[in-house]
Scaffold this active site. Structure first.
Site, PDB file in Angstrom:
ATOM      1  N   LYS A 162       1.120  -1.161  -0.030  1.00 22.58           N
ATOM      2  CA  LYS A 162       0.188  -0.326  -0.043  1.00 22.58           C
ATOM      3  C   LYS A 162       1.044   0.913   0.235  1.00 22.58           C
ATOM      4  O   LYS A 162       2.111   1.216   0.796  1.00 22.58           O
ATOM      5  CB  LYS A 162      -0.595  -0.117   0.811  1.00 22.58           C
ATOM      6  CG  LYS A 162      -1.937  -0.957   1.217  1.00 22.58           C
ATOM      7  CD  LYS A 162      -2.943  -0.329   2.543  1.00 22.58           C
ATOM      8  CE  LYS A 162      -4.239  -1.381   2.098  1.00 22.58           C
ATOM      9  NZ  LYS A 162      -4.748  -1.721   3.531  1.00 22.58           N
ATOM     10  N   GLY A 168      -8.175   4.998  -2.490  1.00 22.76           N
ATOM     11  CA  GLY A 168      -8.575   4.353  -3.957  1.00 22.76           C
ATOM     12  C   GLY A 168      -8.654   3.245  -4.455  1.00 22.76           C
ATOM     13  O   GLY A 168      -8.495   3.119  -5.738  1.00 22.76           O
ATOM     14  N   GLY A 169      -7.315   2.314  -3.940  1.00 20.31           N
ATOM     15  CA  GLY A 169      -6.725   2.031  -5.206  1.00 20.31           C
ATOM     16  C   GLY A 169      -5.662   2.191  -5.541  1.00 20.31           C
ATOM     17  O   GLY A 169      -4.745   1.099  -6.073  1.00 20.31           O
ATOM     18  N   LYS A 241     -14.569   0.556  -3.493  1.00 22.25           N
ATOM     19  CA  LYS A 241     -16.250  -0.074  -3.125  1.00 22.25           C
ATOM     20  C   LYS A 241     -16.790   0.082  -4.438  1.00 22.25           C
ATOM     21  O   LYS A 241     -17.333   1.176  -4.833  1.00 22.25           O
ATOM     22  CB  LYS A 241     -16.486   0.814  -2.072  1.00 22.25           C
ATOM     23  CG  LYS A 241     -15.274   0.906  -0.946  1.00 22.25           C
ATOM     24  CD  LYS A 241     -14.740   1.833  -0.146  1.00 22.25           C
ATOM     25  CE  LYS A 241     -14.761   1.646   1.107  1.00 22.25           C
ATOM     26  NZ  LYS A 241     -14.325   2.747   2.312  1.00 22.25           N
ATOM     27  N   GLU A 279     -11.365   3.860   9.127  1.00 17.47           N
ATOM     28  CA  GLU A 279     -11.997   1.772   8.566  1.00 17.47           C
ATOM     29  C   GLU A 279     -11.482   1.006   9.282  1.00 17.47           C
ATOM     30  O   GLU A 279      -9.571   1.244   9.804  1.00 17.47           O
ATOM     31  CB  GLU A 279     -11.022   2.185   7.457  1.00 17.47           C
ATOM     32  CG  GLU A 279     -12.152   3.188   5.850  1.00 17.47           C
ATOM     33  CD  GLU A 279     -11.762   3.067   5.227  1.00 17.47           C
ATOM     34  OE1 GLU A 279     -12.272   3.534   3.964  1.00 17.47           O
ATOM     35  OE2 GLU A 279     -10.344   3.238   4.440  1.00 17.47           O
ATOM     36  N   ASN A 294     -10.276   8.264   7.042  1.00 21.80           N
ATOM     37  CA  ASN A 294     -10.313   8.836   6.014  1.00 21.80           C
ATOM     38  C   ASN A 294     -10.611  10.612   6.955  1.00 21.80           C
ATOM     39  O   ASN A 294     -11.691  10.660   7.279  1.00 21.80           O
ATOM     40  CB  ASN A 294     -11.811   8.615   4.886  1.00 21.80           C
ATOM     41  CG  ASN A 294     -11.137   8.044   4.450  1.00 21.80           C
ATOM     42  OD1 ASN A 294     -11.583   6.728   4.269  1.00 21.80           O
ATOM     43  ND2 ASN A 294      -9.719   7.657   4.379  1.00 21.80           N
ATOM     44  N   ARG A 296     -11.756  13.427   6.530  1.00 21.95           N
ATOM     45  CA  ARG A 296     -12.596  13.780   5.116  1.00 21.95           C
ATOM     46  C   ARG A 296     -14.546  13.063   4.955  1.00 21.95           C
ATOM     47  O   ARG A 296     -14.048  12.315   5.224  1.00 21.95           O
ATOM     48  CB  ARG A 296     -12.332  14.258   3.907  1.00 21.95           C
ATOM     49  CG  ARG A 296     -11.694  12.630   3.625  1.00 21.95           C
ATOM     50  CD  ARG A 296     -11.739  12.327   1.991  1.00 21.95           C
ATOM     51  NE  ARG A 296     -11.182  11.243   1.642  1.00 21.95           N
ATOM     52  CZ  ARG A 296     -12.080  10.229   1.497  1.00 21.95           C
ATOM     53  NH1 ARG A 296     -13.180  10.275   1.453  1.00 21.95           N
ATOM     54  NH2 ARG A 296     -11.037   8.860   1.226  1.00 21.95           N
ATOM     55  N   VAL A 299     -16.798   9.173   0.610  1.00 23.62           N
ATOM     56  CA  VAL A 299     -17.876   9.026  -0.913  1.00 23.62           C
ATOM     57  C   VAL A 299     -19.563   8.252  -0.522  1.00 23.62           C
ATOM     58  O   VAL A 299     -20.896   8.206  -0.471  1.00 23.62           O
ATOM     59  CB  VAL A 299     -17.376   7.639  -1.752  1.00 23.62           C
ATOM     60  CG1 VAL A 299     -19.110   7.796  -3.773  1.00 23.62           C
ATOM     61  CG2 VAL A 299     -15.738   8.425  -2.279  1.00 23.62           C
ATOM     62  N   ARG A 340     -22.309   1.968  -6.487  1.00 23.12           N
ATOM     63  CA  ARG A 340     -21.640   3.525  -7.084  1.00 23.12           C
ATOM     64  C   ARG A 340     -22.454   2.716  -8.873  1.00 23.12           C
ATOM     65  O   ARG A 340     -21.489   1.925  -9.225  1.00 23.12           O
ATOM     66  CB  ARG A 340     -20.497   3.448  -5.823  1.00 23.12           C
ATOM     67  CG  ARG A 340     -20.280   3.337  -5.212  1.00 23.12           C
ATOM     68  CD  ARG A 340     -18.907   4.116  -4.548  1.00 23.12           C
ATOM     69  NE  ARG A 340     -18.289   3.977  -3.900  1.00 23.12           N
ATOM     70  CZ  ARG A 340     -16.929   4.963  -2.993  1.00 23.12           C
ATOM     71  NH1 ARG A 340     -15.989   4.504  -4.089  1.00 23.12           N
ATOM     72  NH2 ARG A 340     -17.239   4.759  -2.059  1.00 23.12           N
TER      73      ARG A 340
END
Lengths: 503, 156
Positions: A162, A168-169, A241, A279, A294, A296, A299, A340
């Protein structure tokens, strides 16, 4: 007191924030790149400042230009949304230094959580369990590769690479075989440098069979830090996700309390203010591990809003203005699911797709919420993220929510651009989704050789009949492609005559 | 009222019939109810409402929760395949070319790395063969649909 907010984002999240501001009777300023001037969010703002530049780096990521726009228009605060500048501590600091309010946590909290390696160390100290793994701090490419290789043997396989600045991957790679490690690590570093300008990566043990469960937290400047329960976001493709729900189908009240307490402890460890998400990975054993925070709005925040009744964006604005949050005790009601919608070819390794939205007809009726930044006639371009919309449903029970989602997806019509609607619809029929036993590998486990749409011969034949009829009858439904008008000009878009409000 | 559409299995010729004011095909019937909307009566009697829209030469059709793309072909045109060519799935940038002309490659082997929408995509060989042509180099921008490189299947 915040009377005017500049929204430093685009697309659906800009629309979400602009709507919240409008409801709170706060004036709004949008900023947009020249190629976004006709986008929906621009028309929702009271004022718009067109940023100079072509690339994302020159526009939405140019905080100097954006802060100047806020000062020029007399905005008091900047809301960064998610992505772009939202987790940039230096920007949060620059905004405050310019005498403006940053709608988000302090720069120090973003720093402590934003660097994933530092965050892991901070959480260990705060007593929040983290995933077994190792951080590699070396900047030099060869040295880092050497240390990563050594660390990989201690962490063991399968493992996850990572990016320390990641999200976001991007810059993430799963490695199951030591022989693949070298290429995967180089690719992860390359992607991380390209996306974040920081190639540092760390290694985590890959905990298969785990659920991705995250806790929404809210903290104000009056010393209150609370959590709003969990969201389960296990169903992911390529670490992104696609299907999120609240509450988690298998979480006991005891585990919810324990994870909620850990999330609040995580937020308090960095003196967090505003809305944030902690998370966790939830292992089959019931053990949970901190993944990241996160700092912020997220989504998938709408599912929490639907089951708690809290307007999270409105609370963000309230907290940023220095007021106490307005939330009472946690009271979960019913079940919410979000999917999504991406412009992508789910049958072809989820490759992003582009094209005109010749028809864009969302579902309607009870329990349906659509958060989108596009409308019929818009073009999906390769310039920005391929997420078209978030479709969120609420119902009294999980079973009914899933039924409602199936109905909503069946109603949704998008023509002109390939989307993942059919994939999402068939996902609703997967046994693990029905039972609520999804894990982060559910998609790969269900479709090991990739997803293909189910076949339906008579509907396919009828679709040929329809296409042939369209050709015979000359049904050229009007839409724009790449700025050109094909066919005759149709009735004007309702937005073309939108009246701006100048209070 | 004959039309030809392309499909992965080759061209499909469609000849519409007329049945009591409706158009008919393979036992299904449909009538136009306005603005790209059609009412379809399937062969088994089920009634459904669907949408059609044309983008370029492609008819997009939504029916019963499914979406289909049918590309219209001029009568007599060939299927226009791209034998052995590998096509850029998205506009983007070539990050890395992993093979050279003359290399023998196996099905599934990575040939090129593209970057589009900030994500890396690996272009892999669809079958065993020999690389006969490479059209782009590291750092080049590619358009969607551009032929990236060509592979000739190994003859037995």
């Amino acid at each position: 007191m915040i009377a005017k907010v500049l929204v430093a984002n685009r697309g659906e999240i800009a629309c979400r924030i602009l709507r919240a501001c409008q409801e709170a009777e706060i004036e709004t300023v949008a900023v947009c790149a020249p190629n976004d001037l006709e986008s929906m969010f621009v028309e929702m703002a009271d004022e718009v400042v067109v940023l100079r530049g072509d690339s994302i780096g020159e526009t939405y990521l140019d905080h100097t230009q954006i802060i100047q726009a806020a000062l020029d228009t007399g905005a008091h605060a900047i809301h960064p949304g998610f992505g772009f500048l939202s987790e940039r501590a230096d920007v949060a600091r620059a905004v405050v230094d310019a005498g403006l309010v940053w709608v988000g946590p302090r720069a120090e909290a973003i720093e402590q959580m934003g660097d994933k390696m530092t965050a892991r160390q901070t959480m260990r100290k705060a007593g929040v369990p983290v995933i077994p793994g190792e951080e590699v701090e070396s900047i030099d490419e060869d040295q880092a590769m050497l240390e990563l290789e050594e660390a990989s043997t201690r962490v063991g396989y399968p493992l996850l690479l990572k990016a320390s600045s990641g999200g976001g991957g991007k810059g993430m790679r799963a490695v199951t075989n030591p022989s693949e490690f070298h290429e995967a690590a180089r690719a992860a570093r390359r992607e991380a440098v390209a996306a974040f300008g920081d190639g540092r990566i760390y290694i985590e043990r890959l905990l298969s069979g785990s659920k991705h469960v995250e806790i929404q937290v809210l903290a104000d400047s009056h010393g209150t830090t609370i959590h709003l329960g969990e969201r389960e976001c296990s169903v992911q493709r390529r670490h992104q996700k696609v299907f999120e729900e609240a509450p988690c189908a298998t979480l006991t009240p005891e585990l919810r309390d324990a994870m909620g307490d850990a999330a609040v402890a995580a937020a308090e460890a960095v003196a967090y203010e505003g809305a944030g998400t902690v998370e966790f990975l939830l292992a089959p054993s019931g053990e949970f591990f901190f993944l990241e925070m996160n700092t912020r709005i997220q989504v998938e925040h709408p599912v929490t809003e639907l089951v708690t009744g809290v307007d999270i964006v409105r609370e963000q604005l309230r907290i940023a203005s220095g007021a106490p949050m307005s939330c009472g005790p946690l009271n979960l009601r019913g079940h919410a699911i979000e999917v999504r919608l991406y412009a992508e070819d789910a049958a072809n390794n989820f490759l992003p797709a582009i094209g005109p939205l010749a028809v864009f007809q969302p579902p309607q009726g009870p329990g349906i919420r659509l958060d989108t930044g596009v409308r019929e006639g818009d073009d999906v371009t390769p310039n920005y993220d391929p997420m078209l919309a978030k479709l969120i449903v609420w119902a009294p029970s999980r079973v009914e929510a899933l039924q409602r989602m199936r109905r909503a997806l069946d109603e949704f019509v998008i023509l002109g651009t390939t989307t993942n609607i059919r994939f999402l619809r068939e996902l609703c029929d997967v046994q693990a989704v029905i039972e609520g036993t999804t894990t982060t590998t559910t998609i790969d486990d269900t479709w090991p050789n990739g997803w293909q749409p189910s076949e339906n011969q008579s509907i396919e034949e009828a679709s040929l009949l329809m296409a042939a009829m369209g050709e015979t009858l000359g049904l050229h439904r009007v839409h724009r492609t790449g700025g050109e008008v094909s066919g005759s000009t149709g009735p004007p878009s309702p937005f073309a005559t939108l009246q701006r409000r100048y209070p | 009222m004959q039309h030809t559409f392309s499909s992965p299995d080759g061209p499909i010729e469609v000849t519409l019939g007329k049945d009591d004011g409706a158009f008919a095909l393979a036992g299904h019937r449909a009538i136009l109810i306005g603005d790209g909307r059609l009412r379809v009566t399937l062969g088994d009697g089920r009634i459904m409402f669907g949408h059609v829209a044309k983008v370029g030469d492609v008819w997009w059709v939504a029916l019963g929760g499914h979406t289909y793309r049918w590309e219209r072909m001029e009568a007599g045109a060939s299927a226009g395949g791209n034998e052995g060519g590998l096509i850029a799935p998205m506009p983007g940038k070539v990050l890395q070319v992993l093979v050279k002309v003359g290399h023998t490659v196996e099905a599934g082997q990575a040939l090129m790395v593209l970057e589009a929408m900030k994500m890396e995509h690996r272009i892999v060989a669809p079958s065993d063969g020999i690389v006969t042509m490479i059209h782009f180099a590291d750092g080049d921008q590619v358009e969607q649909g551009a032929s990236l490189l060509e592979i000739e299947a190994e003859s037995e």
